[in-house]
Every structure is written in C-alpha cells, then in structure tokens.
Design a protein around this motif. Structure first.
Motif, PDB file in Angstrom:
ATOM      1  N   ASN A 125      59.942 -40.229  93.205  1.00 20.52           N
ATOM      2  CA  ASN A 125      60.586 -40.093  94.504  1.00 20.52           C
ATOM      3  C   ASN A 125      61.809 -39.191  94.350  1.00 20.52           C
ATOM      4  O   ASN A 125      62.795 -39.573  93.717  1.00 20.52           O
ATOM      5  N   LYS A 128      65.152 -40.499  96.400  1.00 18.82           N
ATOM      6  CA  LYS A 128      65.784 -41.663  95.758  1.00 18.82           C
ATOM      7  C   LYS A 128      65.989 -41.444  94.271  1.00 18.82           C
ATOM      8  O   LYS A 128      66.565 -42.277  93.604  1.00 18.82           O
ATOM      9  N   ARG A 129      65.491 -40.345  93.750  1.00 19.99           N
ATOM     10  CA  ARG A 129      65.601 -40.003  92.343  1.00 19.99           C
ATOM     11  C   ARG A 129      65.115 -41.151  91.451  1.00 19.99           C
ATOM     12  O   ARG A 129      65.824 -41.682  90.621  1.00 19.99           O
ATOM     13  N   GLN A 130      63.866 -41.510  91.698  1.00 25.03           N
ATOM     14  CA  GLN A 130      63.240 -42.565  90.918  1.00 25.03           C
ATOM     15  C   GLN A 130      62.236 -41.990  89.938  1.00 25.03           C
ATOM     16  O   GLN A 130      61.454 -41.115  90.276  1.00 25.03           O
ATOM     17  N   ALA A 132      59.247 -43.058  86.995  1.00 26.10           N
ATOM     18  CA  ALA A 132      58.351 -44.112  86.530  1.00 26.10           C
ATOM     19  C   ALA A 132      57.950 -43.824  85.087  1.00 26.10           C
ATOM     20  O   ALA A 132      57.562 -42.703  84.751  1.00 26.10           O
ATOM     21  N   ARG A 138      57.019 -48.984  84.907  1.00 22.59           N
ATOM     22  CA  ARG A 138      58.204 -49.459  85.602  1.00 22.59           C
ATOM     23  C   ARG A 138      58.980 -48.290  86.196  1.00 22.59           C
ATOM     24  O   ARG A 138      59.008 -47.195  85.631  1.00 22.59           O
ATOM     25  N   VAL A 139      59.628 -48.547  87.344  1.00 24.90           N
ATOM     26  CA  VAL A 139      60.364 -47.494  88.048  1.00 24.90           C
ATOM     27  C   VAL A 139      61.863 -47.711  87.862  1.00 24.90           C
ATOM     28  O   VAL A 139      62.354 -48.835  87.958  1.00 24.90           O
ATOM     29  N   PHE A 140      62.566 -46.620  87.574  1.00 25.74           N
ATOM     30  CA  PHE A 140      64.011 -46.681  87.344  1.00 25.74           C
ATOM     31  C   PHE A 140      64.721 -45.627  88.188  1.00 25.74           C
ATOM     32  O   PHE A 140      64.141 -44.622  88.554  1.00 25.74           O
ATOM     33  N   MET A 141      66.026 -45.883  88.449  1.00 19.53           N
ATOM     34  CA  MET A 141      66.860 -44.879  89.090  1.00 19.53           C
ATOM     35  C   MET A 141      67.330 -43.892  88.015  1.00 19.53           C
ATOM     36  O   MET A 141      67.791 -44.308  86.967  1.00 19.53           O
ATOM     37  N   GLU A 144      70.701 -44.328  86.243  1.00 21.43           N
ATOM     38  CA  GLU A 144      70.973 -45.576  85.525  1.00 21.43           C
ATOM     39  C   GLU A 144      70.355 -45.587  84.129  1.00 21.43           C
ATOM     40  O   GLU A 144      70.459 -46.575  83.406  1.00 21.43           O
TER      41      GLU A 144
END
Ligand SMILES: [Zn+2]
Length: 148
Positions: A125, A128-130, A132, A138-141, A144
C-alpha cells in the motif's frame, strides 16, 4: 531565516526534506565512515513541511540501495549528488516495489529471523506505506521497521 547555516559542500550528497526528528534514523542507515564529513541541520523551517532536517555528507555519493532505505522513513526526502559545488544528479526517493535485504522482519517466528537469508518485502500500500514480508506475509508500516 535568511539562509541555511550549513556550509555548502564540494563533492558529496545532500539529503533535504527529512521529516524533523528523523535525522538520527537516517544517519543510522548511512553508517558514516570515519572518513566521511557529515553536517546535520535540524528543525529548519520549510514551506512544504512545518519543520525539516537536512544532512550533507562530504566526499560520498549515496547508492540506490541507501536511497531506497531512506525512502522508508523519509518518503519526501530529496537527495542531490553534488560535484564541484553543483547539483550533478537528483535521485528520486521512493519506496521500491520489492525491498530486499534492507529491513528486518519483526515477526520473531519468521524464517528470515532463524535462517541466514535475505529478507524480502513487497510494497502493498503506497499511501499507507505498508510492506508485507514475502515469507510470513505479515504487514508492517515502513517507518516502524528495523534497518539492517
Ligand atoms: Zn517475515
């Protein structure tokens, strides 16, 4: 403010428009070598952003991988390569579709944390700067994540 109180550099890289407060994290990615001359500016006023940080590195041109790493935590940064006091090249800072070997997966059960292997994330994304993880899904920002 009349002008930036950071000296111009002859040869090297300028990273402008770093979100204020993130200069230390960008430096952690760059891992300055003992021969690098690094100038930092924090909390400059900016029209586009309220406050911004700036880094100038004398004698070093960033690689595309380093620029991609910076994109994860400073997506609006502007990277300029300086040669003989002039901007020789502007590098676009954007999160690549595939991020390999730059950040660690925070899932302790992920195989990338158990085996000596390269991590691999996909940008899922852009707004949202996500990211996977391609192994545990798993999906992360992006901002972070722990940089390798
Ligand atoms: Zn994972």
């Amino acid at each position: 403010m009349k002008e930036l109180k950071v000296d111009p550099i002859r040869n090297g890289t300028v990273i402008d428009h770093i979100p204020a407060g993130r200069v230390q994290r960008v430096l952690a990615i760059l891992k300055p070598r003992s021969s690098d001359i690094v100038m930092m500016g924090m909390n400059f006023s900016s029209r586009a952003m309220k406050k911004k940080d700036i880094i100038k590195i004398e004698g070093r041109e960033l690689t595309q991988n380093e620029v991609n790493s910076i994109a994860l935590i400073a997506p609006d940064a502007k990277v300029s390569i300086i040669r003989e006091f002039k901007v020789a090249q502007k590098t676009k800072v954007e999160i690549p579709e595939l991020i390999e070997g730059l950040v660690a997966c925070s899932n302790p059960k992920c195989i990338t944390n158990a085996e000596p292997m390269q991590t691999r994330f996909k940008l899922v994304n852009i707004e949202k700067r996500q990211l996977a993880c391609q192994y545990c899904e798993r999906v992360f920002m992006a901002d972070e994540m722990d940089h390798i």
